[in-house]
Design an enzyme around this catalytic site. Sequence first.
Site, PDB file in Angstrom:
ATOM      1  N   GLY A  40       5.716   3.501  -2.840  1.00 42.80           N
ATOM      2  CA  GLY A  40       4.512   3.637  -2.703  1.00 42.80           C
ATOM      3  C   GLY A  40       3.761   2.168  -2.653  1.00 42.80           C
TER       4      GLY A  40
ATOM      5  N   GLN B  52      -3.728  -2.451  -3.731  1.00 43.71           N
ATOM      6  CA  GLN B  52      -2.463  -3.603  -3.745  1.00 43.71           C
ATOM      7  C   GLN B  52      -2.698  -4.556  -2.849  1.00 43.71           C
ATOM      8  OE1 GLN B  52      -0.003  -0.491  -5.388  1.00 43.71           O
ATOM      9  NE2 GLN B  52       1.042  -2.482  -6.383  1.00 43.71           N
TER      10      GLN B  52
ATOM     11  N   CYS C 224       6.026  -1.383 -10.342  1.00 48.15           N
ATOM     12  CA  CYS C 224       4.944  -1.251  -9.923  1.00 48.15           C
ATOM     13  C   CYS C 224       5.432  -2.905  -8.286  1.00 48.15           C
ATOM     14  CB  CYS C 224       3.986  -1.494 -10.718  1.00 48.15           C
ATOM     15  SG  CYS C 224       1.964  -1.494  -9.022  1.00 48.15           S
ATOM     16  N   LEU C 225       5.063  -2.348  -7.346  1.00 52.22           N
ATOM     17  CA  LEU C 225       4.773  -3.718  -6.831  1.00 52.22           C
ATOM     18  C   LEU C 225       4.450  -4.992  -7.192  1.00 52.22           C
ATOM     19  CD1 LEU C 225       5.881  -2.602  -3.604  1.00 52.22           C
ATOM     20  CD2 LEU C 225       7.213  -3.343  -5.048  1.00 52.22           C
TER      21      LEU C 225
ATOM     22  N   HIS D  58       0.145   7.395 -10.033  1.00 52.78           N
ATOM     23  CA  HIS D  58       1.055   6.622 -10.159  1.00 52.78           C
ATOM     24  C   HIS D  58      -0.736   5.775  -8.632  1.00 52.78           C
ATOM     25  CE1 HIS D  58       3.265   2.065 -10.803  1.00 52.78           C
ATOM     26  NE2 HIS D  58       2.004   2.479  -9.057  1.00 52.78           N
ATOM     27  N   GLU D  59      -0.172   5.755  -7.343  1.00 52.82           N
ATOM     28  CA  GLU D  59      -0.710   5.424  -6.178  1.00 52.82           C
ATOM     29  C   GLU D  59      -2.605   5.221  -6.141  1.00 52.82           C
ATOM     30  OE1 GLU D  59       0.354   2.718  -4.914  1.00 52.82           O
ATOM     31  OE2 GLU D  59       2.798   3.543  -5.606  1.00 52.82           O
TER      32      GLU D  59
ATOM     33  N   HIS E 190      -4.181   3.842  -9.042  1.00 47.67           N
ATOM     34  CA  HIS E 190      -4.686   2.757  -8.187  1.00 47.67           C
ATOM     35  C   HIS E 190      -5.916   2.243  -7.259  1.00 47.67           C
ATOM     36  CE1 HIS E 190      -1.369  -0.392  -8.417  1.00 47.67           C
ATOM     37  NE2 HIS E 190      -0.321   0.368  -8.625  1.00 47.67           N
TER      38      HIS E 190
END
Length: 156
Positions: free
Chosen positions: A46, A51, A90-91, A132-133, A136
């Site tokens: 995701g 991000q 997480c990226l 999670h997304e 963000h």
Amino acid sequence: MAVRDILTFDDKVLHTQCERINVIDDDVLSIIQDLKDTLYAGTGIGLAAPQIGILKRVILIDLRQGDEPVIIINPKIIAQSGKEKDCEGCLSYPGYYGIVERPKKVTVIGKNIDGKKVIYKASGLLARALCHEIDHLDGIVYTDRTKEVYSEDEEE
């Protein structure tokens, strides 16, 4: 269109609330394509617009199970139930993970790329990824929700 750099660690953009998208135009579609290009260039499931440095409310999730990716503009959690703890990474925090408590089930509404209302009723990994997304988009990162963050190199 482009593989973008993913912002990492304490970049202030990751802690900033995103703006709603009022019109789905070529700029928004370009952001979505950049999210796809960037996600598929890596190993995550995701990605949210902040991000890649864009403060707009759009997320992309692809659990890579043969289904179409989930793309939601202006996503909002309207219902949730249950709780479960699981490991998250997480990226934007490469090489790190932590245990985060999330709802077991969520219902999310938003719009698709055609501007039509979409509703996702999710459980398991998709519910966790949606939470999670969407976090963000509100300037919340998973490290805000865990007591300890571990490096891949550390043993618990």
